[in-house]
Design a protein around this motif. Structure first.
Motif, short mmCIF file in Angstrom:
data_model
loop_
_atom_site.label_atom_id
_atom_site.label_comp_id
_atom_site.label_asym_id
_atom_site.label_seq_id
_atom_site.Cartn_x
_atom_site.Cartn_y
_atom_site.Cartn_z
N LEU A 25 4.47 35.88 71.78
CA LEU A 25 5.14 34.71 72.37
C LEU A 25 6.52 35.08 72.91
CD1 LEU A 25 4.23 31.93 69.76
CD2 LEU A 25 3.30 32.23 72.07
N LYS A 26 7.23 35.93 72.19
CA LYS A 26 8.56 36.37 72.65
C LYS A 26 8.44 37.19 73.93
CE LYS A 26 11.11 36.40 68.26
NZ LYS A 26 11.82 37.24 67.26
N THR A 69 7.61 34.61 76.76
CA THR A 69 8.70 33.69 77.10
C THR A 69 10.03 34.39 77.36
OG1 THR A 69 9.32 33.39 74.75
CG2 THR A 69 7.63 31.90 75.66
N ASN A 84 12.12 34.87 75.11
CA ASN A 84 13.07 34.21 74.21
C ASN A 84 13.15 34.96 72.88
OD1 ASN A 84 14.67 32.52 72.69
ND2 ASN A 84 13.27 30.76 72.76
N LEU A 110 12.99 32.80 69.53
CA LEU A 110 11.82 31.99 69.24
C LEU A 110 11.43 32.13 67.78
CD1 LEU A 110 9.81 30.16 70.79
CD2 LEU A 110 8.33 32.15 71.01
#
Length: 229
Positions: free
Chosen positions: A147-148, A151, A153, A156
């Motif tokens: 996910l990081k 994104t 981010n 996160l």
């Protein structure tokens, strides 16, 4: 006789890892008879290396951001590519060791607490429970790394802290960040494991498992509270 022979067959490391997600009680019963630590710990280290590399670009940007903050306090400090590589490699090495040591250290603490509560399990079996249960946390880290990467981010999280901004109360964010959904599941599973290995009541198993978490909470809250004063 056939049923008894099947039960006596030792589960493989991979079977135990899979079983932690599908049938943890069966895994803990097997660990009670045949505990092991080294092989699953090595696999955990491999998983950490994989998750680190997956989100390497995000980690790199986060390190640069932190180094720039250091530059504000020390104007003579310069960020070079060679220094950046050293920090990244150091982070990889330290993180890999830390990822394997955390469940081992927790297991040792919990074993001591269990003995005080008349636990009957062996130290190796107790540590083995934590090492295998930590694959739940590892799964969370794999998902989070992906996910990081997607994104970009670095902040996160899979905890309630995701609902708060970075400008929120630092103490609140630190506490909420600990309650990652996979960490919570990991704690529940280890409670089951300690109850089986140490032959404790549910309440005593809960106390034993949560004491390391309480120590961790103190370690992160005390410095923040002192900094506020």
């Amino acid at each position: 006789m056939e049923t008894e022979e099947i039960i006596e067959v030792k589960m493989s490391v991979l079977s135990r890892i899979k079983g932690i997600f599908t049938n943890p009680i069966l895994v803990f019963e097997d660990i009670k008879k045949n505990p092991d630590i080294l092989k699953p710990a090595i696999i955990l280290m491999g998983i950490f290396i994989g998750t680190y590399l997956i989100q390497l670009s995000v980690i790199r940007e986060l390190i640069i951001e932190q180094l720039k903050t250091s530059m504000e306090a020390n104007t003579s400090f310069q960020i070079t590519e060679s220094y950046l590589k050293k920090v990244i490699i150091s982070g990889l090495f330290a993180g890999t060791i830390f990822f394997a040591l955390v469940p081992i250290i927790k297991g040792m603490i919990v074993h001591g607490v269990s003995l005080i509560n008349n636990g009957k399990g062996k130290l190796k079996a107790t540590i083995s429970v934590f090492v295998y249960s930590y694959f739940i946390v590892a799964l969370g880290q794999i998902i989070l790394a992906i996910l990081k990467m997607i994104t970009g981010n670095a902040y996160l999280t899979l905890s309630p802290a995701v609902f708060f901004s970075l400008k929120s109360n630092e103490l609140l964010l630190s506490l909420l960040s600990y309650f990652d959904i996979f960490v919570v599941i990991y704690l529940v599973v280890t409670i089951i494991g300690i109850k089986i290995i140490q032959e404790l009541t549910t309440s005593k198993a809960v106390i034993a498992v949560l004491i390391p978490s309480g120590i961790y909470m103190l370690l992160i809250t005390v410095p923040i509270l002192l900094g506020l004063n």
